[in-house]
Design a protein around this motif. Structure first.
Motif, PDB file in Angstrom:
ATOM      1  N   HIS A   1      17.649 -19.082 -52.590  1.00 49.16           N
ATOM      2  CA  HIS A   1      18.510 -18.151 -51.862  1.00 49.16           C
ATOM      3  C   HIS A   1      17.699 -17.044 -51.199  1.00 49.16           C
ATOM      4  O   HIS A   1      18.236 -16.263 -50.439  1.00 49.16           O
ATOM      5  CB  HIS A   1      19.539 -17.517 -52.805  1.00 49.16           C
ATOM      6  N   LYS A   2      16.421 -16.985 -51.490  1.00 47.90           N
ATOM      7  CA  LYS A   2      15.565 -15.949 -50.922  1.00 47.90           C
ATOM      8  C   LYS A   2      15.143 -16.334 -49.509  1.00 47.90           C
ATOM      9  O   LYS A   2      14.795 -17.474 -49.239  1.00 47.90           O
ATOM     10  CB  LYS A   2      14.326 -15.737 -51.775  1.00 47.90           C
ATOM     11  N   ILE A   3      15.196 -15.358 -48.640  1.00 47.62           N
ATOM     12  CA  ILE A   3      14.673 -15.534 -47.291  1.00 47.62           C
ATOM     13  C   ILE A   3      13.404 -14.703 -47.249  1.00 47.62           C
ATOM     14  O   ILE A   3      13.452 -13.482 -47.313  1.00 47.62           O
ATOM     15  CB  ILE A   3      15.687 -15.080 -46.233  1.00 47.62           C
ATOM     16  N   SER A   4      12.284 -15.386 -47.202  1.00 45.90           N
ATOM     17  CA  SER A   4      11.013 -14.696 -47.374  1.00 45.90           C
ATOM     18  C   SER A   4      10.166 -14.705 -46.111  1.00 45.90           C
ATOM     19  O   SER A   4      10.201 -15.627 -45.314  1.00 45.90           O
ATOM     20  CB  SER A   4      10.232 -15.353 -48.506  1.00 45.90           C
TER      21      SER A   4
ATOM     22  N   MET B   1      19.319 -17.215 -35.058  1.00 47.50           N
ATOM     23  CA  MET B   1      20.026 -16.702 -36.204  1.00 47.50           C
ATOM     24  C   MET B   1      19.187 -15.570 -36.788  1.00 47.50           C
ATOM     25  O   MET B   1      17.973 -15.683 -36.893  1.00 47.50           O
ATOM     26  CB  MET B   1      20.219 -17.838 -37.228  1.00 47.50           C
ATOM     27  N   SER B   2      19.844 -14.482 -37.169  1.00 49.44           N
ATOM     28  CA  SER B   2      19.117 -13.363 -37.759  1.00 49.44           C
ATOM     29  C   SER B   2      18.938 -13.577 -39.256  1.00 49.44           C
ATOM     30  O   SER B   2      19.561 -14.460 -39.853  1.00 49.44           O
ATOM     31  CB  SER B   2      19.881 -12.058 -37.515  1.00 49.44           C
ATOM     32  N   GLU B   3      18.100 -12.760 -39.852  1.00 50.23           N
ATOM     33  CA  GLU B   3      17.837 -12.865 -41.284  1.00 50.23           C
ATOM     34  C   GLU B   3      19.108 -12.583 -42.092  1.00 50.23           C
ATOM     35  O   GLU B   3      19.390 -13.256 -43.081  1.00 50.23           O
ATOM     36  CB  GLU B   3      16.741 -11.886 -41.667  1.00 50.23           C
ATOM     37  N   GLN B   4      19.918 -11.613 -41.651  1.00 46.92           N
ATOM     38  CA  GLN B   4      21.154 -11.276 -42.350  1.00 46.92           C
ATOM     39  C   GLN B   4      22.180 -12.397 -42.236  1.00 46.92           C
ATOM     40  O   GLN B   4      22.882 -12.715 -43.196  1.00 46.92           O
ATOM     41  CB  GLN B   4      21.764  -9.976 -41.799  1.00 46.92           C
ATOM     42  N   GLU B   5      22.283 -13.025 -41.071  1.00 47.30           N
ATOM     43  CA  GLU B   5      23.212 -14.143 -40.886  1.00 47.30           C
ATOM     44  C   GLU B   5      22.826 -15.323 -41.774  1.00 47.30           C
ATOM     45  O   GLU B   5      23.687 -15.963 -42.374  1.00 47.30           O
ATOM     46  CB  GLU B   5      23.230 -14.589 -39.420  1.00 47.30           C
ATOM     47  N   ALA B   6      21.537 -15.604 -41.858  1.00 50.05           N
ATOM     48  CA  ALA B   6      21.070 -16.708 -42.702  1.00 50.05           C
ATOM     49  C   ALA B   6      21.336 -16.409 -44.171  1.00 50.05           C
ATOM     50  O   ALA B   6      21.775 -17.283 -44.917  1.00 50.05           O
ATOM     51  CB  ALA B   6      19.588 -16.959 -42.468  1.00 50.05           C
ATOM     52  N   ALA B   7      21.088 -15.169 -44.600  1.00 49.98           N
ATOM     53  CA  ALA B   7      21.332 -14.793 -45.993  1.00 49.98           C
ATOM     54  C   ALA B   7      22.810 -14.931 -46.330  1.00 49.98           C
ATOM     55  O   ALA B   7      23.166 -15.411 -47.406  1.00 49.98           O
ATOM     56  CB  ALA B   7      20.855 -13.370 -46.244  1.00 49.98           C
ATOM     57  N   GLN B   8      23.679 -14.538 -45.415  1.00 46.51           N
ATOM     58  CA  GLN B   8      25.118 -14.654 -45.635  1.00 46.51           C
ATOM     59  C   GLN B   8      25.543 -16.120 -45.668  1.00 46.51           C
ATOM     60  O   GLN B   8      26.388 -16.511 -46.466  1.00 46.51           O
ATOM     61  CB  GLN B   8      25.880 -13.913 -44.542  1.00 46.51           C
TER      62      GLN B   8
ATOM     63  N   VAL C   1      -5.210 -14.921 -43.221  1.00 50.73           N
ATOM     64  CA  VAL C   1      -3.947 -15.634 -43.353  1.00 50.73           C
ATOM     65  C   VAL C   1      -2.949 -14.940 -42.432  1.00 50.73           C
ATOM     66  O   VAL C   1      -2.693 -13.742 -42.595  1.00 50.73           O
ATOM     67  CB  VAL C   1      -3.439 -15.620 -44.809  1.00 50.73           C
ATOM     68  N   PRO C   2      -2.380 -15.643 -41.444  1.00 47.70           N
ATOM     69  CA  PRO C   2      -1.467 -14.985 -40.517  1.00 47.70           C
ATOM     70  C   PRO C   2      -0.135 -14.633 -41.183  1.00 47.70           C
ATOM     71  O   PRO C   2       0.252 -15.227 -42.187  1.00 47.70           O
ATOM     72  CB  PRO C   2      -1.256 -16.036 -39.424  1.00 47.70           C
ATOM     73  N   ALA C   3       0.562 -13.672 -40.605  1.00 52.63           N
ATOM     74  CA  ALA C   3       1.897 -13.303 -41.079  1.00 52.63           C
ATOM     75  C   ALA C   3       2.864 -14.439 -40.756  1.00 52.63           C
ATOM     76  O   ALA C   3       2.742 -15.098 -39.726  1.00 52.63           O
ATOM     77  CB  ALA C   3       2.350 -12.020 -40.401  1.00 52.63           C
ATOM     78  N   LEU C   4       3.808 -14.680 -41.662  1.00 54.82           N
ATOM     79  CA  LEU C   4       4.812 -15.716 -41.451  1.00 54.82           C
ATOM     80  C   LEU C   4       6.181 -15.064 -41.305  1.00 54.82           C
ATOM     81  O   LEU C   4       6.513 -14.147 -42.059  1.00 54.82           O
ATOM     82  CB  LEU C   4       4.822 -16.699 -42.621  1.00 54.82           C
ATOM     83  N   PRO C   5       6.997 -15.519 -40.355  1.00 51.28           N
ATOM     84  CA  PRO C   5       8.316 -14.922 -40.138  1.00 51.28           C
ATOM     85  C   PRO C   5       9.286 -15.288 -41.265  1.00 51.28           C
ATOM     86  O   PRO C   5       9.013 -16.198 -42.053  1.00 51.28           O
ATOM     87  CB  PRO C   5       8.760 -15.541 -38.809  1.00 51.28           C
ATOM     88  N   PRO C   6      10.439 -14.605 -41.324  1.00 51.90           N
ATOM     89  CA  PRO C   6      11.442 -14.937 -42.351  1.00 51.90           C
ATOM     90  C   PRO C   6      11.844 -16.404 -42.258  1.00 51.90           C
ATOM     91  O   PRO C   6      12.015 -16.948 -41.169  1.00 51.90           O
ATOM     92  CB  PRO C   6      12.631 -14.034 -42.007  1.00 51.90           C
ATOM     93  N   ALA C   7      11.998 -17.046 -43.435  1.00 55.39           N
ATOM     94  CA  ALA C   7      12.312 -18.471 -43.472  1.00 55.39           C
ATOM     95  C   ALA C   7      13.097 -18.804 -44.731  1.00 55.39           C
ATOM     96  O   ALA C   7      13.037 -18.081 -45.720  1.00 55.39           O
ATOM     97  CB  ALA C   7      11.035 -19.293 -43.417  1.00 55.39           C
ATOM     98  N   ILE C   8      13.835 -19.922 -44.664  1.00 52.24           N
ATOM     99  CA  ILE C   8      14.504 -20.440 -45.850  1.00 52.24           C
ATOM    100  C   ILE C   8      13.648 -21.574 -46.412  1.00 52.24           C
ATOM    101  O   ILE C   8      12.887 -22.203 -45.685  1.00 52.24           O
ATOM    102  CB  ILE C   8      15.941 -20.926 -45.545  1.00 52.24           C
TER     103      ILE C   8
ATOM    104  N   ARG D   1       9.193 -24.562 -45.474  1.00 47.26           N
ATOM    105  CA  ARG D   1       9.878 -23.422 -44.874  1.00 47.26           C
ATOM    106  C   ARG D   1      10.456 -23.789 -43.514  1.00 47.26           C
ATOM    107  O   ARG D   1       9.830 -24.509 -42.754  1.00 47.26           O
ATOM    108  CB  ARG D   1       8.893 -22.273 -44.654  1.00 47.26           C
ATOM    109  N   LEU D   2      11.645 -23.256 -43.224  1.00 45.66           N
ATOM    110  CA  LEU D   2      12.233 -23.351 -41.896  1.00 45.66           C
ATOM    111  C   LEU D   2      12.430 -21.926 -41.394  1.00 45.66           C
ATOM    112  O   LEU D   2      13.155 -21.142 -42.019  1.00 45.66           O
ATOM    113  CB  LEU D   2      13.591 -24.060 -41.925  1.00 45.66           C
ATOM    114  N   ASP D   3      11.791 -21.583 -40.287  1.00 44.76           N
ATOM    115  CA  ASP D   3      11.921 -20.237 -39.739  1.00 44.76           C
ATOM    116  C   ASP D   3      13.371 -19.949 -39.371  1.00 44.76           C
ATOM    117  O   ASP D   3      14.030 -20.758 -38.716  1.00 44.76           O
ATOM    118  CB  ASP D   3      11.044 -20.061 -38.507  1.00 44.76           C
ATOM    119  N   VAL D   4      13.853 -18.787 -39.774  1.00 46.29           N
ATOM    120  CA  VAL D   4      15.237 -18.396 -39.517  1.00 46.29           C
ATOM    121  C   VAL D   4      15.489 -18.263 -38.019  1.00 46.29           C
ATOM    122  O   VAL D   4      16.573 -18.590 -37.527  1.00 46.29           O
ATOM    123  CB  VAL D   4      15.545 -17.068 -40.258  1.00 46.29           C
ATOM    124  N   ALA D   5      14.496 -17.824 -37.259  1.00 46.89           N
ATOM    125  CA  ALA D   5      14.660 -17.638 -35.815  1.00 46.89           C
ATOM    126  C   ALA D   5      14.926 -18.958 -35.085  1.00 46.89           C
ATOM    127  O   ALA D   5      15.497 -18.961 -33.997  1.00 46.89           O
ATOM    128  CB  ALA D   5      13.418 -16.966 -35.234  1.00 46.89           C
ATOM    129  N   ASP D   6      14.538 -20.093 -35.677  1.00 41.15           N
ATOM    130  CA  ASP D   6      14.736 -21.405 -35.054  1.00 41.15           C
ATOM    131  C   ASP D   6      16.097 -22.015 -35.369  1.00 41.15           C
ATOM    132  O   ASP D   6      16.434 -23.070 -34.843  1.00 41.15           O
ATOM    133  CB  ASP D   6      13.655 -22.386 -35.514  1.00 41.15           C
TER     134      ASP D   6
END
Length: 83
Positions: free
Chosen positions: A36-39, A1-8, A51-58, A70-75
């Motif tokens: 509602h933020k995907i950070s 799932m992409s970041e835009q799909e998750a936000a929608q 501190v490593p970079a973290l991917p977009p997550a809800i 956090r749950l990674d949006v890519a998963d």
């Protein structure tokens, strides 16, 4: 799932509602939506601490014992509003 799909998918769901989340590995869980933020976060270097970079997550809550996490949006495959 992409970041835009998750936000929608979560934009119309009230915070505190129970959502059913389907992950790529086939896991289906019911969690409480906490934002509602995907950070995502950038990598930070504090000298000897990195501190490593973290991917977009809800942000969701799993239960009384687990708190917010956090749950990674890519998963994710799908997000559905239960109640």
């Amino acid at each position: 799932m992409s970041e835009q799909e998750a936000a929608q998918a979560i934009s119309h769901i009230p915070i505190g509602s129970i959502v059913q989340i389907v992950k790529k590995d086939g896991t289906i869980t019911e969690l409480m939506l906490m934002s509602h933020k995907i950070s995502s976060t950038e990598k930070k270097d504090y000298g000897n601490i990195q501190v490593p970079a973290l991917p977009p997550a809800i942000i969701v809550r799993g239960g009384m014992r687990f708190g917010n996490f956090r749950l990674d949006v890519a998963d994710l495959v799908n997000i559905a509003w239960i109640s």
